[in-house]
Design an enzyme around this catalytic site. Structure first.
Site, PDB file in Angstrom:
ATOM      1  N   ASN A  29       0.927  -1.092  -0.027  1.00  0.00           N
ATOM      2  CA  ASN A  29      -0.103   0.048  -0.017  1.00  0.00           C
ATOM      3  C   ASN A  29       0.669   1.190   0.039  1.00  0.00           C
ATOM      4  O   ASN A  29       0.215   2.233  -0.593  1.00  0.00           O
ATOM      5  CB  ASN A  29      -0.943  -0.138   1.047  1.00  0.00           C
ATOM      6  CG  ASN A  29      -0.420  -0.194   2.440  1.00  0.00           C
ATOM      7  OD1 ASN A  29       0.799  -0.561   2.792  1.00  0.00           O
ATOM      8  ND2 ASN A  29      -1.180  -0.180   3.373  1.00  0.00           N
ATOM      9  N   GLU A  42       4.995  -5.095  11.701  1.00  0.00           N
ATOM     10  CA  GLU A  42       3.978  -3.776  11.569  1.00  0.00           C
ATOM     11  C   GLU A  42       2.779  -4.576  10.692  1.00  0.00           C
ATOM     12  O   GLU A  42       2.679  -4.610   9.502  1.00  0.00           O
ATOM     13  CB  GLU A  42       4.397  -2.673  10.665  1.00  0.00           C
ATOM     14  CG  GLU A  42       5.640  -1.938  11.364  1.00  0.00           C
ATOM     15  CD  GLU A  42       4.787  -0.941  12.269  1.00  0.00           C
ATOM     16  OE1 GLU A  42       3.419  -0.895  12.490  1.00  0.00           O
ATOM     17  OE2 GLU A  42       5.468  -0.394  13.047  1.00  0.00           O
ATOM     18  N   GLY A  52      -1.549  -6.163  10.568  1.00  0.00           N
ATOM     19  CA  GLY A  52      -3.121  -5.468  10.156  1.00  0.00           C
ATOM     20  C   GLY A  52      -3.653  -4.786  11.399  1.00  0.00           C
ATOM     21  O   GLY A  52      -3.145  -5.056  12.695  1.00  0.00           O
ATOM     22  N   CYS A 106      -3.324   0.275   6.871  1.00  0.00           N
ATOM     23  CA  CYS A 106      -3.411  -0.545   8.054  1.00  0.00           C
ATOM     24  C   CYS A 106      -4.055  -0.010   9.116  1.00  0.00           C
ATOM     25  O   CYS A 106      -4.746  -0.872   9.855  1.00  0.00           O
ATOM     26  CB  CYS A 106      -2.055  -1.111   8.325  1.00  0.00           C
ATOM     27  SG  CYS A 106      -0.884   0.492   8.635  1.00  0.00           S
ATOM     28  N   GLU A 164       7.873   1.958  14.683  1.00  0.00           N
ATOM     29  CA  GLU A 164       8.688   2.601  13.454  1.00  0.00           C
ATOM     30  C   GLU A 164       8.761   4.168  13.753  1.00  0.00           C
ATOM     31  O   GLU A 164       7.795   4.518  14.496  1.00  0.00           O
ATOM     32  CB  GLU A 164       8.241   2.126  12.222  1.00  0.00           C
ATOM     33  CG  GLU A 164       8.360   0.751  11.612  1.00  0.00           C
ATOM     34  CD  GLU A 164       8.069   0.533  10.494  1.00  0.00           C
ATOM     35  OE1 GLU A 164       7.071   0.821   9.786  1.00  0.00           O
ATOM     36  OE2 GLU A 164       8.902  -0.145   9.758  1.00  0.00           O
TER      37      GLU A 164
HETATM   38  P1  NAD Z   1       1.237  -9.937   3.118  1.00  0.00           P
HETATM   39  O1  NAD Z   1       1.205 -10.191   4.428  1.00  0.00           O
HETATM   40  O2  NAD Z   1       0.373 -10.629   2.058  1.00  0.00           O
HETATM   41  O3  NAD Z   1       2.766  -9.681   2.462  1.00  0.00           O
HETATM   42  C1  NAD Z   1       3.734  -8.543   3.070  1.00  0.00           C
HETATM   43  C2  NAD Z   1       4.792  -8.972   2.445  1.00  0.00           C
HETATM   44  O4  NAD Z   1       5.451 -10.230   3.191  1.00  0.00           O
HETATM   45  C3  NAD Z   1       5.118  -9.250   1.081  1.00  0.00           C
HETATM   46  O5  NAD Z   1       6.314  -8.379   0.755  1.00  0.00           O
HETATM   47  C4  NAD Z   1       5.118 -10.691   0.967  1.00  0.00           C
HETATM   48  O6  NAD Z   1       5.914 -11.134  -0.262  1.00  0.00           O
HETATM   49  C5  NAD Z   1       5.876 -10.920   2.062  1.00  0.00           C
HETATM   50  N1  NAD Z   1       5.752 -12.454   2.500  1.00  0.00           N
HETATM   51  C6  NAD Z   1       4.539 -13.195   2.484  1.00  0.00           C
HETATM   52  N2  NAD Z   1       4.757 -14.495   2.919  1.00  0.00           N
HETATM   53  C7  NAD Z   1       5.882 -14.386   3.474  1.00  0.00           C
HETATM   54  C8  NAD Z   1       6.913 -15.239   4.462  1.00  0.00           C
HETATM   55  N3  NAD Z   1       6.425 -16.554   4.410  1.00  0.00           N
HETATM   56  N4  NAD Z   1       8.162 -15.068   4.589  1.00  0.00           N
HETATM   57  C9  NAD Z   1       8.464 -13.727   4.349  1.00  0.00           C
HETATM   58  N5  NAD Z   1       7.912 -12.762   3.683  1.00  0.00           N
HETATM   59  C10 NAD Z   1       6.720 -13.147   3.274  1.00  0.00           C
HETATM   60  O7  NAD Z   1       0.623  -8.408   3.214  1.00  0.00           O
HETATM   61  P2  NAD Z   1       0.229  -7.568   1.816  1.00  0.00           P
HETATM   62  O8  NAD Z   1      -1.113  -8.060   1.350  1.00  0.00           O
HETATM   63  O9  NAD Z   1       1.049  -7.076   1.100  1.00  0.00           O
HETATM   64  O10 NAD Z   1      -0.357  -6.161   2.828  1.00  0.00           O
HETATM   65  C11 NAD Z   1      -1.553  -5.944   3.394  1.00  0.00           C
HETATM   66  C12 NAD Z   1      -1.251  -6.056   4.894  1.00  0.00           C
HETATM   67  O11 NAD Z   1      -0.275  -5.161   5.388  1.00  0.00           O
HETATM   68  C13 NAD Z   1      -2.770  -5.853   5.847  1.00  0.00           C
HETATM   69  O12 NAD Z   1      -2.896  -6.724   6.628  1.00  0.00           O
HETATM   70  C14 NAD Z   1      -2.304  -4.495   6.372  1.00  0.00           C
HETATM   71  O13 NAD Z   1      -2.638  -4.114   7.437  1.00  0.00           O
HETATM   72  C15 NAD Z   1      -0.698  -4.828   6.590  1.00  0.00           C
HETATM   73  N6  NAD Z   1       0.122  -3.389   6.846  1.00  0.00           N
HETATM   74  C16 NAD Z   1       0.324  -3.047   7.974  1.00  0.00           C
HETATM   75  C17 NAD Z   1       1.000  -1.753   8.091  1.00  0.00           C
HETATM   76  C18 NAD Z   1       1.594  -1.297   9.538  1.00  0.00           C
HETATM   77  O14 NAD Z   1       2.207  -0.425   9.476  1.00  0.00           O
HETATM   78  N7  NAD Z   1       1.098  -1.909  10.664  1.00  0.00           N
HETATM   79  C19 NAD Z   1       1.245  -1.024   7.067  1.00  0.00           C
HETATM   80  C20 NAD Z   1       0.824  -1.363   5.648  1.00  0.00           C
HETATM   81  C21 NAD Z   1       0.024  -2.609   5.524  1.00  0.00           C
END
Ligand code: NAD
Length: 485
Positions: free
Chosen positions: A154, A251, A253, A285, A459
């Site tokens: 995002n 960080e 969801g 998020c 962060e």
């Molecule tokens: P996701 O969890 O599907 O993927 C996040 C990242 O992790 C990607 O780069 C993915 O390739 C990687 N990944 C996936 N499986 C992995 C593994 N087994 N080992 C290592 N890396 C792995 O999330 P998304 O769909 O890209 O993003 C949306 C999510 O992110 C939502 O839940 C949102 O709330 C969260 N988010 C949190 C914050 C925060 O600061 N708290 C900010 C933005 C988004």
């Protein structure tokens, strides 16, 4: 179609672009049209090894530089990001589909803020002196070594900077793996850092899906991992990091509450609810997606909300007047439509929106459900799209209990003119980031992060330094040393 200057290869390692077409191709799709605008290749084991080797080799000399020298490079990179804001914002829009109206004021600018802030802080990092009679201890604040960042889709520029800037300021080397959905922006961050004078090997970018992230986390040469992603991914990455006793920042969801009391300024509360549900088409998020509205003002709130939503300019993200764009991907669009269908079938009342739009790309109307109850799926699970759930309440203690009744704890907000109540509620929230009469601000000066299942660590701000450095204690004996024999 025209789109902005593309990065010239998939990866950035050792100060240069690197390609390896043996890796699985990953298409980059412009969410507003569905067109493929670029293709990158997932990192092969050889690419991962090259990045890790390059980072480890460069880190020692970087850590030996003074903080002032390190910081100067980061601050120069911040200035360059601001000077190139337009091109970076256009690329961010093509990578994510977010309107240029947003990207031009949020993404590269927020990344630049992090580089400037931590660049300024690099020279101030110190240990301390602890006197013990005539003996003493001093502490050295040392880098962790090699820090891996893994990003969500995002905020690809912002996440690349929020993880890179404090890591580099503390004297670490970094490898960043962007989300496979938005791989382009981090490469530009790497380019700029190296143009600003960052020695080769300190900020590397490798592409790939979860397995590339997994390979990095389990590599014994990696000392820390900072993930921005979903809770299920967080559980996996945290477990893999634990196996190697590595430092983590998570960080994750959320399903954050936003409470609107009967004495709130309705216009401001509606603004907060819009910012906390529809900015970036709801793909934030910390969004306050459970909007608890006091029953006395529910009708007035919903009416003003509907009127204001009718003013959303939905369309071409590159049109500066557009204020609402598509979902990042077809997959995310389908997930969100699934939740909307569930909301309807479980009996929530659709107030506005609720459908995909008749146009190319992955557009979903801004959607509001009212009469939502606590047990409904749309009130419990993170949707990550433009779907607001409005719930009724009558009593302060009861609404606080309901607000906290979730596994998540990322953010929470309250709108009221009663400031004593506002602070009471903020103290009672089980969340890492709370808002009073505002929502979703994330300035670099303040800690950002979640509690409960939403994360570990913080962060931004001075707090981030603790997560990218470690203290070494050095005991100094001034006199003779006695021993029992
Ligand atoms: P996701 O969890 O599907 O993927 C996040 C990242 O992790 C990607 O780069 C993915 O390739 C990687 N990944 C996936 N499986 C992995 C593994 N087994 N080992 C290592 N890396 C792995 O999330 P998304 O769909 O890209 O993003 C949306 C999510 O992110 C939502 O839940 C949102 O709330 C969260 N988010 C949190 C914050 C925060 O600061 N708290 C900010 C933005 C988004």
């Amino acid at each position: 179609m025209t789109y902005p200057t593309q990065p010239t290869a998939s990866h950035f390692i050792g100060g240069a672009y690197v390609e390896d077409t043996a890796g699985t191709p990953i298409d980059v799709v412009y969410p507003a049209t569905g067109e493929v605008i670029a293709t990158v290749h997932a990192a092969t084991p050889a690419i991962i090894d090259k990045a890790v080797t390059s980072a480890r080799t460069a880190q020692t000399a970087w850590a030996a530089m003074t903080g002032t020298e390190r910081g100067r490079i980061l601050r120069r990179a911040a200035d360059m990001m601001r000077a190139r804001n337009h091109a970076l914002s256009v690329l961010e829009t093509y990578d994510t589909g977010k309107p240029y109206q947003e990207t031009s004021v949020v993404d590269a600018t927020s990344g630049a803020d992090a580089l400037e802030y931590f660049g300024g802080m690099a020279a101030t990092l110190t240990g301390e002196h602890i006197q013990l009679g005539e003996d003493w201890v001093y502490t050295r604040r040392e880098p962790l070594g090699l820090c891996v960042g893994i990003g969500a889709w995002n905020y690809p520029t912002q996440i690349a900077c929020w993880k890179g800037a404090p890591a580099l300021a503390c004297g670490n080397a970094t490898i960043f793996k962007p989300s496979e959905t938005t791989p382009l922006c981090a490469l530009k961050v790497a380019e700029i850092l190296h143009e600003a004078g960052l020695p080769a090997g300190l900020y590397n970018v490798v592409q790939g899906m979860g397995e590339v992230g997994g390979a990095l986390v389990s590599d014994p040469r990696v000392d820390k991992v900072s993930l921005t992603g979903s809770v299920p991914t967080g559980r996996k990455v945290y477990a893999a990091a634990a196996d190697g006793i590595k430092h983590v920042t998570m960080e994750l969801g959320g399903k954050s509450p936003l409470i609107v009391f009967e004495d709130a300024d309705i216009e401001n509360a509606v603004s907060g609810a819009i910012l906390g549900n529809f900015y970036s088409s709801g793909q934030v998020c910390s969004n306050g997606t459970r909007v608890f509205v006091h029953r006395d003002i529910k009708d007035a709130f919903l009416q003003r909300l509907s009127e204001r939503l009718a003013n959303a300019r939905i369309g071409d993200p590159m049109d500066p007047d557009t204020s609402f764009g598509p979902m990042v991907s077809e997959r995310q669009k389908d997930i969100v439509l699934g939740y909307i269908a569930t909301g309807k079938s479980e009996g929530a009342r659709l107030v506005t929106g609720g459908a995909q739009m008749e146009r190319d790309g992955y557009y979903i109307q801004p959607t509001v459900f009212a009469d939502v109850t606590d047990e409904m799926t749309i009130a419990r699970e993170e949707i990550f799209g433009p779907v607001m759930a409005v719930l009724d309440f009558d009593d302060e203690a009861d609404v606080l209990r309901r607000a906290n009744d979730t596994e998540f704890g990322l953010a929470a907000g309250v709108f009221t003119r009663d400031l004593a109540r506002a602070h009471r509620i903020a103290a009672g929230f089980e969340a890492g980031t709370c808002y009073i009469n505002t929502y979703n601000d994330a300035p670099v000066e303040a800690p950002f992060g979640g509690s409960k299942a939403s994360g570990i660590g913080r962060e931004n701000s001075k707090a981030a330094i603790e997560h990218y450095s470690q203290l070494k204690s050095v005991y100094v004996r001034m006199g003779d040393l006695e021993a029992p024999f």
